[in-house]
Design a protein around this motif. Structure first.
Motif, short mmCIF file in Angstrom:
data_model
loop_
_atom_site.label_atom_id
_atom_site.label_comp_id
_atom_site.label_asym_id
_atom_site.label_seq_id
_atom_site.Cartn_x
_atom_site.Cartn_y
_atom_site.Cartn_z
N SER A 1 -9.08 -6.57 -1.96
CA SER A 1 -10.10 -5.99 -1.02
C SER A 1 -9.39 -4.86 -0.36
CB SER A 1 -11.17 -6.50 -0.07
OG SER A 1 -10.23 -7.23 0.78
N LEU A 2 -8.07 -4.88 -0.35
CA LEU A 2 -7.56 -4.15 0.82
C LEU A 2 -6.83 -2.43 -0.11
CD1 LEU A 2 -5.16 -6.50 2.73
CD2 LEU A 2 -7.31 -5.43 3.46
N ILE B 1 0.70 -1.06 -0.09
CA ILE B 1 0.08 0.00 0.14
C ILE B 1 0.98 1.22 -0.03
CG2 ILE B 1 -1.80 1.35 1.62
CD1 ILE B 1 -2.89 -1.39 2.06
N TYR B 2 1.74 1.32 0.89
CA TYR B 2 2.83 2.49 1.08
C TYR B 2 3.61 2.47 -0.35
CZ TYR B 2 2.29 3.10 6.06
OH TYR B 2 1.67 3.38 7.25
N LEU B 3 3.85 1.36 -0.91
CA LEU B 3 4.61 1.52 -2.19
C LEU B 3 3.92 1.94 -3.45
CD1 LEU B 3 7.45 0.49 -3.84
CD2 LEU B 3 5.91 -1.63 -4.55
N ILE B 4 2.58 1.83 -3.24
CA ILE B 4 1.60 2.50 -4.46
C ILE B 4 1.55 3.70 -4.30
CG2 ILE B 4 -0.45 2.21 -5.59
CD1 ILE B 4 -0.62 -0.63 -4.85
N TYR B 5 1.30 4.20 -3.09
CA TYR B 5 1.37 5.76 -2.62
C TYR B 5 2.86 6.54 -2.92
CZ TYR B 5 -3.38 6.03 -0.65
OH TYR B 5 -4.68 5.87 -0.42
N ASP B 6 3.65 5.82 -2.53
CA ASP B 6 5.11 6.66 -2.53
C ASP B 6 5.92 6.40 -3.74
OD1 ASP B 6 4.40 7.62 0.27
OD2 ASP B 6 5.36 5.87 1.19
N ILE B 7 5.94 5.31 -4.14
CA ILE B 7 6.71 5.08 -5.37
C ILE B 7 5.91 4.26 -6.40
CG2 ILE B 7 8.97 4.37 -5.93
CD1 ILE B 7 9.45 3.55 -3.20
N PRO C 1 -9.93 1.42 -4.97
CA PRO C 1 -10.36 1.68 -6.69
C PRO C 1 -8.98 2.32 -7.49
CG PRO C 1 -12.27 2.28 -5.29
CD PRO C 1 -11.12 2.30 -4.32
N GLU C 2 -8.70 3.16 -7.08
CA GLU C 2 -7.38 4.11 -7.69
C GLU C 2 -6.12 3.19 -7.52
OE1 GLU C 2 -10.59 6.54 -6.62
OE2 GLU C 2 -9.20 5.33 -5.39
N MET C 3 -6.00 2.44 -6.41
CA MET C 3 -4.64 1.63 -6.09
C MET C 3 -4.92 0.34 -6.76
SD MET C 3 -4.22 2.17 -2.00
CE MET C 3 -3.11 1.20 -1.75
N GLU D 1 -14.87 -8.52 1.29
CA GLU D 1 -15.54 -7.25 0.99
C GLU D 1 -14.97 -6.26 -0.10
OE1 GLU D 1 -17.24 -5.33 4.49
OE2 GLU D 1 -17.14 -7.05 5.59
N MET D 2 -15.25 -6.77 -1.36
CA MET D 2 -14.35 -5.83 -2.36
C MET D 2 -15.53 -5.30 -3.59
SD MET D 2 -15.50 -8.38 -4.47
CE MET D 2 -14.43 -7.86 -5.95
N ALA D 3 -16.65 -4.96 -2.92
CA ALA D 3 -17.71 -4.36 -3.72
C ALA D 3 -17.20 -3.04 -4.36
CB ALA D 3 -18.94 -4.13 -2.91
N HIS D 4 -16.25 -2.21 -3.62
CA HIS D 4 -15.75 -0.90 -4.27
C HIS D 4 -14.92 -1.33 -5.46
CE1 HIS D 4 -12.69 -2.81 -1.54
NE2 HIS D 4 -11.76 -1.92 -2.26
#
Length: 370
Positions: free
Chosen positions: A233-234, A182-188, A237-239, A270-273
Motif C-alpha cells: 500500500s505504500l 521508495i527513494y530507490l525506485i525513484y532515484d535508481i 501504482p507506477e512504483m 489501504e491498497m485499493a489504488h
C-alpha cells in the motif's frame, strides 16, 4: 444468543464454497471464519501468550475445551486437536529474509525481520552475494538429510512445500527500509529492478529446493502460490508495477500457470489504488484491507474469491450490532456478483469471541441469502 439454524447453516455453507464460492446454486454467502488458536485464551479465560509459545499438551487441552464450547455456540469444532511431537518435526530451514542477510526475531508478540542494508552500495553487495549463493546449501541445516530420512521412515512424513512467502514490497522494506525503497525506485530504478528480479529468483529457487526435498521431479509438484504483502500500500501504482507486480507475475507463471491454480494475495492495508494492476494477475483469491470493499474489488476482479471484508477490530470488539451491520453490507454487495467468502480483512485476534462468529452466521442467514 442470536437465533441461527445451525444444521441448515452448515449444510448451506458447504454448498456455498463450491466453485471457489461462485457456485450458481449456492443458497447463501460462504463463511470463511474458523477462528484461530489465538482466541482460546480470552474465550476460556486462560492466562497465556496468544502469539508466543504454548506447550503442546496444554495447547491440545485448550483447543479441545474451546471446541467443546464452539460446538454449542456455532455448531462445529473449529480448531485442530492434533499437533506433531518434537520428534516428528523437521529441522528448521532458513527463510527468505535470511537469504538477503536479514535476521528474524521472535519478541513473543510477532516475528520481526531486521534489515541488512540501508544504502544503494550496501544493497548492491547483498544482491551480488545472493546471486552467487548456493540456495540449497544455505537453506538446509547440517542434519537435514539424516532427519528427513528418519522422519519419513518413522512417520511417513515428507517436508512441506514452499507455496507462501512474505510479499516482495514487505520483504524489501524489511531488508532495506520503507523510505529507502521508495527513494530507490525513484532515484535508481535499475537497481530497484535488480532487487525485484533477485527476489523472484530466490522465491523460485527456494520453492524448487523444497519440491525436490519432498520427492517431486520437474513438473510434478502441486501448483498454487500466495503472498502476504501489507506494505504494498505504500507504493504508488507506477512504483508497484515496476517493483512488486513483476515478482508476482513471474512466480504465478511458474507455479500457477493454469486457470484454476491458486493465485492469492493478502494485503490487509489501504491498497485499493493497486487493484487495476493486481487485476492483471487473474487472482483466484484475495484478502485486502477493511476499507477495500466488495463492490470496489469487483470492478477489477470479477472472478476472484474475496476473503473479507469484515474489519478485524469490529470482530474483536464483539459488538454484535456493528458486526451484523458490516456483514449485511458485504452480503448485499455480494448478491450481484457472488464469490464472497465472509472473513475478516486481516487476522482473527485473541479477544474475538465465538458469539461474534455466531453473529456473522446470523447476518449471513438473514441478509446473505442468494
Amino acid at each position: 444468543m442470536l437465533p441461527v439454524d445451525l444444521e441448515m447453516f452448515w449444510k448451506d455453507d458447504e454448498s456455498a464454497h463450491k466453485d471457489n464460492c461462485f457456485n450458481a446454486d449456492s443458497p447463501q454467502v460462504a463463511l470463511g471464519i474458523r477462528m484461530s488458536d489465538e482466541c482460546v485464551f480470552a474465550e476460556l479465560g486462560e492466562e497465556g501468550n496468544p502469539w508466543g509459545y504454548t506447550p503442546r499438551e496444554f495447547r491440545i487441552e485448550l483447543n479441545k475445551r474451546y471446541n467443546d464450547k464452539a460446538e454449542k455456540i456455532v455448531g462445529k469444532r473449529l480448531l485442530k486437536e492434533e499437533f506433531p511431537t518434537k520428534d516428528e518435526t523437521f529441522p528448521k530451514i532458513k527463510q527468505i529474509g535470511e537469504v538477503f542477510g536479514g535476521r528474524y526475531e521472535d519478541n513473543n508478540n510477532s516475528i520481526w525481520l531486521h534489515g541488512s542494508c540501508t544504502t544503494p552500495q550496501e544493497l548492491e553487495k547483498v544482491l551480488d552475494k545472493v546471486d552467487k549463493m548456493d540456495i540449497r546449501e544455505f537453506m538446509l541445516p547440517p542434519d537435514w538429510e539424516s532427519e528427513k530420512k528418519r522422519i519419513f521412515e518413522t512417520y511417513g512424513k515428507k517436508p512441506k512445500l514452499l507455496r507462501h512467502v512474505r510479499g516482495p514490497v514487505t520483504l524489501a522494506m524489511s531488508i532495506y527500509g520503507d523510505i529507502n525503497l521508495i527513494y530507490l525506485i525513484y532515484d535508481i530504478p535499475d537497481l530497484a529492478k535488480k532487487f525485484s528480479e533477485t527476489i523472484s529468483d530466490v522465491i523460485i529457487k527456494m520453492g524448487k529446493v523444497m519440491d525436490e526435498e519432498a520427492g517431486y521431479g520437474p513438473g510434478e509438484a502441486p501448483h498454487g502460490f500466495s503472498f502476504a504483502d501489507d506494505n504494498c500500500s505504500l507504493l504508488t501504482p507506477e512504483m508497484y508495477e515496476l517493483f512488486g507486480y513483476p515478482v508476482l507475475k513471474r512466480v504465478f507463471n511458474y507455479w500457477s500457470p493454469n486457470e484454476k491454480d491458486k493465485r492469492f494475495q493478502h494485503s490487509d492495508s489501504e491498497m485499493a489504488h493497486l487493484l487495476p494492476i493486481l487485476s492483471k494477475l487473474n487472482l483466484t483469491g484475495c484478502n485486502f484491507g477493511p476499507t477495500v470493499l466488495v463492490d470496489e474489488i469487483r470492478k477489477y476482479m470479477p472472478r476472484t474469491r474475496i476473503n473479507g471484508c469484515l474489519a478485524p477490530f469490529t470482530f474483536m470488539s464483539n459488538d454484535e450490532n456493528k458486526i451484523i451491520e458490516e456483514v449485511k453490507r458485504d452480503c448485499i454487495m455480494a448478491k450481484e456478483c457472488k464469490g464472497l467468502n465472509l472473513l475478516t480483512a486481516g487476522s482473527i485476534n485473541n479477544g474475538s469471541l465465538l458469539t461474534s462468529m455466531r453473529a456473522v452466521m446470523y447476518a449471513i442467514q438473514n441478509y446473505g441469502r442468494y
